[in-house]
Scaffold this motif. Structure first.
Motif, PDB file in Angstrom:
ATOM      1  N   CYS A 123       8.755   4.420  -0.228  1.00  0.00           N
ATOM      2  CA  CYS A 123       9.622   3.353   0.274  1.00  0.00           C
ATOM      3  C   CYS A 123       9.436   3.192   1.779  1.00  0.00           C
ATOM      4  CB  CYS A 123      11.083   3.677  -0.041  1.00  0.00           C
ATOM      5  SG  CYS A 123      12.248   2.429   0.538  1.00  0.00           S
ATOM      6  N   VAL A 136      15.178   1.032  -5.682  1.00  0.00           N
ATOM      7  CA  VAL A 136      14.422   1.308  -4.457  1.00  0.00           C
ATOM      8  C   VAL A 136      12.945   0.989  -4.675  1.00  0.00           C
ATOM      9  CG1 VAL A 136      13.660   3.121  -2.874  1.00  0.00           C
ATOM     10  CG2 VAL A 136      16.045   3.038  -3.611  1.00  0.00           C
ATOM     11  N   ARG A 137      12.420   1.361  -5.830  1.00  0.00           N
ATOM     12  CA  ARG A 137      11.014   1.052  -6.117  1.00  0.00           C
ATOM     13  C   ARG A 137      10.825  -0.435  -6.403  1.00  0.00           C
ATOM     14  NH1 ARG A 137       6.638   3.768 -10.287  1.00  0.00           N
ATOM     15  NH2 ARG A 137       5.242   1.976 -10.322  1.00  0.00           N
ATOM     16  N   SER A 170      11.248  -2.498  -3.119  1.00  0.00           N
ATOM     17  CA  SER A 170      10.514  -2.096  -1.921  1.00  0.00           C
ATOM     18  C   SER A 170       9.368  -3.061  -1.683  1.00  0.00           C
ATOM     19  CB  SER A 170       9.980  -0.669  -2.069  1.00  0.00           C
ATOM     20  OG  SER A 170      11.028   0.259  -2.040  1.00  0.00           O
ATOM     21  N   GLY A 192      16.378   3.429   1.924  1.00  0.00           N
ATOM     22  CA  GLY A 192      15.928   3.778   0.581  1.00  0.00           C
ATOM     23  C   GLY A 192      15.508   5.237   0.485  1.00  0.00           C
TER      24      GLY A 192
END
Length: 394
Positions: A319, A380-381, A384, A324
């Motif tokens: 990230c 978060v993934r 990102s 994150g």
């Protein structure tokens, strides 16, 4: 050096979903067999399946919510969590709405649904709030970082967690307080705080704990007279049951049964759970696994947890937003400590705290809260951004 425009490559974390699915299968399988021990009449595995279906829905919905927006609503989340703890403290113990279970008032009773534990979701809200506080603090003091600014950050964190710890202590639930400590420690480690402060914060509790264990065995009379006499009776029983279960059979009953069950599994396990295990479907589900399928079964479950933590770790490392990274670090600290503590207490290495084993133990609030946390990791993934020239966003 300026950055090129970010490349938006939103991808679902299929590996994470697959690991979660495996945990669901393993959980329902062993909970079903835990029910065959004669101490239960309910069909917990059926309820667990429904909790997993709900949990997957929560995780899928949460991952579509951009994790950066949590910085705008973290005070609201913190307030909701704190209010739920205050409400529990005000109305409990109450047989209808907040019954006492195992000497603690930690759950709301919801008709036709079951029990809901506010501290489960509050821990996740704390991860979000503390991550936001650390992110903004570091952004503000990027150029003038010093011992003074680190101490100021510590003060902010202390003010935030103090009312939460106080309310949870009143339940009482020392296990959740320990878990909050693990979350704070993980976040401080990645926050860039001075290693001198971290050494004191981490080293002092560890040294104190080791000194207590040493004194317990070497000077038992002094410890009993000067230390244990000041603690509530249930805490003294747990300490004696942990450090000296063979002489305090009543207090150490759960630990002794769990250790016997785990040992009886040997390498390949038994055809069934031959040893009576208290709370087999919740706190001591790992003992059921090791009894049925021995060392190989236990090793398989531990490997699954390593894969899960590795997935969270890699999400945080990839990230480009510090917020994150903090979210992933806090959740790793929370999960790692909970896993280590639950398995450790079954082996007699750590005190019994009432921790569930994430994603395996029975419980609706535990499963849904854990899935919510994993949904944040996948968010978060998913949200990102990738840059041509990589540079962490502050």
């Amino acid at each position: 050096m300026s950055l090129h425009n970010p490349i938006n490559e939103k991808q679902y974390d299929i590996n994470m979903f697959f690991v979660m699915f495996l945990f669901g299968v393993v959980s329902c399988f062993y909970i079903y067999h835990a029910q065959q021990m004669g101490q239960y009449e309910a069909t917990f595995h059926t309820s667990q399946m429904m909790y997993y279906v709900l949990g997957f829905g929560v995780a899928f919905a949460v991952l579509h919510f951009d994790f950066e927006y949590y910085m705008n609503i973290h005070w609201f989340l913190y307030g909701v969590g704190l209010f739920s703890l205050v409400l529990l403290d005000v109305i409990g113990p109450n047989e209808t709405f907040a019954p006492m279970q195992n000497g603690a008032v930690s759950w709301f009773a919801v008709p036709k649904i079951g029990t809901v534990q506010p501290s489960e979701i509050m821990r996740i809200f704390l991860v979000i709030t503390l991550s936001a506080i650390i992110y903004r603090h570091n952004s503000r003091h990027r150029e003038d970082r010093s011992i003074q600014t680190d101490l100021w950050l510590l003060l902010k964190i202390g003010v935030l967690i103090a009312p939460v710890v106080f309310l949870i202590y009143r339940q009482p639930d020392m296990g959740s307080i320990m878990l909050i400590g693990a979350i704070v420690t993980a976040l401080l480690i990645v926050s860039g705080m001075s290693y001198r402060i971290l050494t004191v914060l981490i080293g002092v509790p560890i040294t104190a704990g080791l000194a207590f264990v040493f004194a317990f065995y070497q000077f038992p009379e002094w410890v009993g007279r000067n230390l244990l006499s000041n603690l509530p009776g249930y805490q003294v029983a747990r300490i004696n049951g942990w450090l000296n279960p063979f002489e305090h059979v009543d207090a150490g009953y759960q630990v002794l049964q769990a250790m016997t069950a785990i040992g009886s599994g040997q390498l390949y396990g038994n055809s069934g759970t031959s040893v009576y295990i208290p709370e087999a479907h919740t706190d001591f589900i790992f003992a059921v696994i090791s009894s049925m399928h021995g060392f190989l079964g236990g090793a398989f479950v531990i490997t699954l947890y390593f894969v899960l933590l590795y997935q969270i770790l890699m999400t945080g490392l990839r990230c480009h937003n510090a917020f994150g990274k903090y979210l992933c670090a806090g959740l790793i600290g929370m999960f790692a400590f909970q896993i280590f503590q639950n398995i450790g207490m079954g082996l007699g290495l750590l005190p019994v705290t009432g921790f569930t084993l994430p994603l395996l133990s029975y419980g609706g609030s535990s499963i849904v809260a854990t899935m919510f946390a994993l949904g944040i990791v996948m968010s978060v993934r998913y949200h990102s951004k990738t840059y041509f020239f990589e540079q962490q966003k502050e």
